[in-house]
Write an enzyme that holds these catalytic residues in place. Structure first.
Site, PDB file in Angstrom:
ATOM      1  N   HIS A 168      44.085  30.541  41.564  1.00  0.00           N
ATOM      2  CA  HIS A 168      42.700  31.017  41.560  1.00  0.00           C
ATOM      3  C   HIS A 168      41.822  30.274  40.547  1.00  0.00           C
ATOM      4  CE1 HIS A 168      43.428  33.292  37.795  1.00  0.00           C
ATOM      5  NE2 HIS A 168      44.619  33.528  38.318  1.00  0.00           N
ATOM      6  N   ASP A 169      40.589  30.041  40.949  1.00  0.00           N
ATOM      7  CA  ASP A 169      39.540  29.480  40.090  1.00  0.00           C
ATOM      8  C   ASP A 169      39.794  28.040  39.661  1.00  0.00           C
ATOM      9  OD1 ASP A 169      37.858  31.992  39.724  1.00  0.00           O
ATOM     10  OD2 ASP A 169      39.779  32.691  38.958  1.00  0.00           O
ATOM     11  N   GLY A 193      46.044  29.339  37.076  1.00  0.00           N
ATOM     12  CA  GLY A 193      44.630  29.633  37.274  1.00  0.00           C
ATOM     13  C   GLY A 193      43.711  28.868  36.337  1.00  0.00           C
TER      14      GLY A 193
END
Length: 262
Positions: free
Chosen positions: A120-121, A138
Site C-alpha cells: 500500500h501507498d 508500505g
C-alpha cells in the site's frame, strides 16, 4: 471473442472494447482498464483500480486488493497503473491507505516478474525491473530505471533513487541514492551503477561526475552534511548535463528520511 466465457466481470466495470480477459478472471465493479490490456487466466482485479493501455497480466495475479495494514477500515483508496507494464504470475499490488496518500501508483514500461509484491501507498516510477520475489513494504518510493534483483526486500518508508541497483537477497532498511549499487543483509553500497548507466546512454562526462559524487558521499570520510556541501561545489563546476545528475544526488540526500545505506 476477447473475453473468455468463464470470466466474471462486474457490470459496472469499465473495460475498453479491445481489452482481452482470459479464463476464470474476476474483475470488480470499480475497475477501469484502458485499450490493449491483456489478462491471462485466473487474474483477479478488484478495488478502485485504474489501469492504462497495453499492460499484460499473467496468470494468478491479484491486483487492487485491500492494503495489508491493520489500520485499514474499509475506506475507499486507490491503485493506479500506467501503460505497457508486464506483470507476471502471482504478483500482488495493493491499494493505498488513508493514513498516507490513499493511492498506490505504478508508472509505465515496468517489468514485474513472478511473485512480486507492491504494498500500500508505494510509488514506482517508469522502466523499472522487479525480479522474482522482490517485495516492497508500505509507503516505499522507487525511482525510474531502478532494478530490484530477486528476493530483495525493502522496509516501509524507504526511498530508492533513479537508476539504482538493488542486488539479490538484499535487505534494505535505509534509502538508496540515485545511481548507487547496493547489496547484502544489511544492505551496503558497492559503487555506482556505471554499467547500467552506460547501457542507457550516459555520456563520459556524466559518468565521471556520478563517479566523483559517489566518492564524495561514500569514500571521502565526510559527514553527510559535509557531503552535501561538497556536492553543491561539484554542481557549480560542471556543465549542465553532468551537473543535473549530481544535483539529483544532492536533492535526494535532502529528501531522505531514513538515512542512506552505507
Amino acid at each position: 471473442m476477447l473475453i473468455h466465457p468463464t470470466a466474471l466481470i462486474d457490470s459496472n466495470a469499465q473495460l475498453d472494447s479491445t481489452v482481452e480477459v482470459g479464463a476464470y478472471c474476476v474483475i470488480g465493479p470499480d475497475v477501469s482498464i484502458d485499450a490493449g490490456t491483456k489478462m491471462g487466466s485466473h487474474v483477479v482485479i478488484q478495488g478502485h483500480t485504474r489501469i492504462g493501455r497495453d499492460n499484460h497480466f499473467h496468470a494468478f495475479s491479484s491486483i487492487g486488493g485491500p492494503p495489508q495494514d491493520k489500520k485499514y477500515g474499509g475506506e475507499v483508496t486507490y491503485l493506479e497503473i500506467g501503460d505497457r507494464n508486464l506483470i507476471r504470475e502471482f504478483c500482488t499490488f495493493n491499494c493505498g491507505t488513508v493514513q498516507d496518500r490513499g493511492v498506490t501508483r505504478i508508472g509505465s514500461d515496468n517489468w514485474f516478474l513472478a511473485y512480486v509484491h507492491i504494498a500500500h501507498d508505494c510509488t514506482v516510477g517508469n522502466h523499472t525491473v522487479f525480479s522474482n520475489n522482490a517485495a516492497l513494504a508500505g509507503h516505499v518510493e522507487v525511482g525510474d530505471w531502478v532494478i530490484m534483483s530477486g528476493f530483495s526486500a525493502v522496509h516501509q518508508f524507504c526511498k530508492i533513487g533513479a537508476h539504482a541497483f538493488v542486488g539479490m537477497n538484499t535487505s534494505l532498511t535505509q534509502d538508496v541514492p540515485p545511481f548507487v549499487l547496493v547489496s547484502g543483509n544489511p544492505a551496503q553500497a558497492h559503487g555506482a551503477n556505471l554499467e547500467g548507466l552506460k547501457r542507457r546512454g550516459f555520456s563520459r562526462d556524466q559518468l565521471n561526475a556520478i563517479r566523483q559524487s559517489y566518492k564524495l558521499i561514500y569514500k571521502s570520510g565526510l559527514t553527510l552534511e559535509e557531503s552535501k556541501a561538497a556536492l553543491e561545489q561539484q554542481v557549480a563546476s560542471l556543465e549542465a548535463d553532468a551537473a543535473s545528475q549530481v544535483q539529483a544526488m544532492r536533492d535526494f540526500l535532502d529528501a531522505s528520511t531514513r538515512g542512506i545505506a552505507r
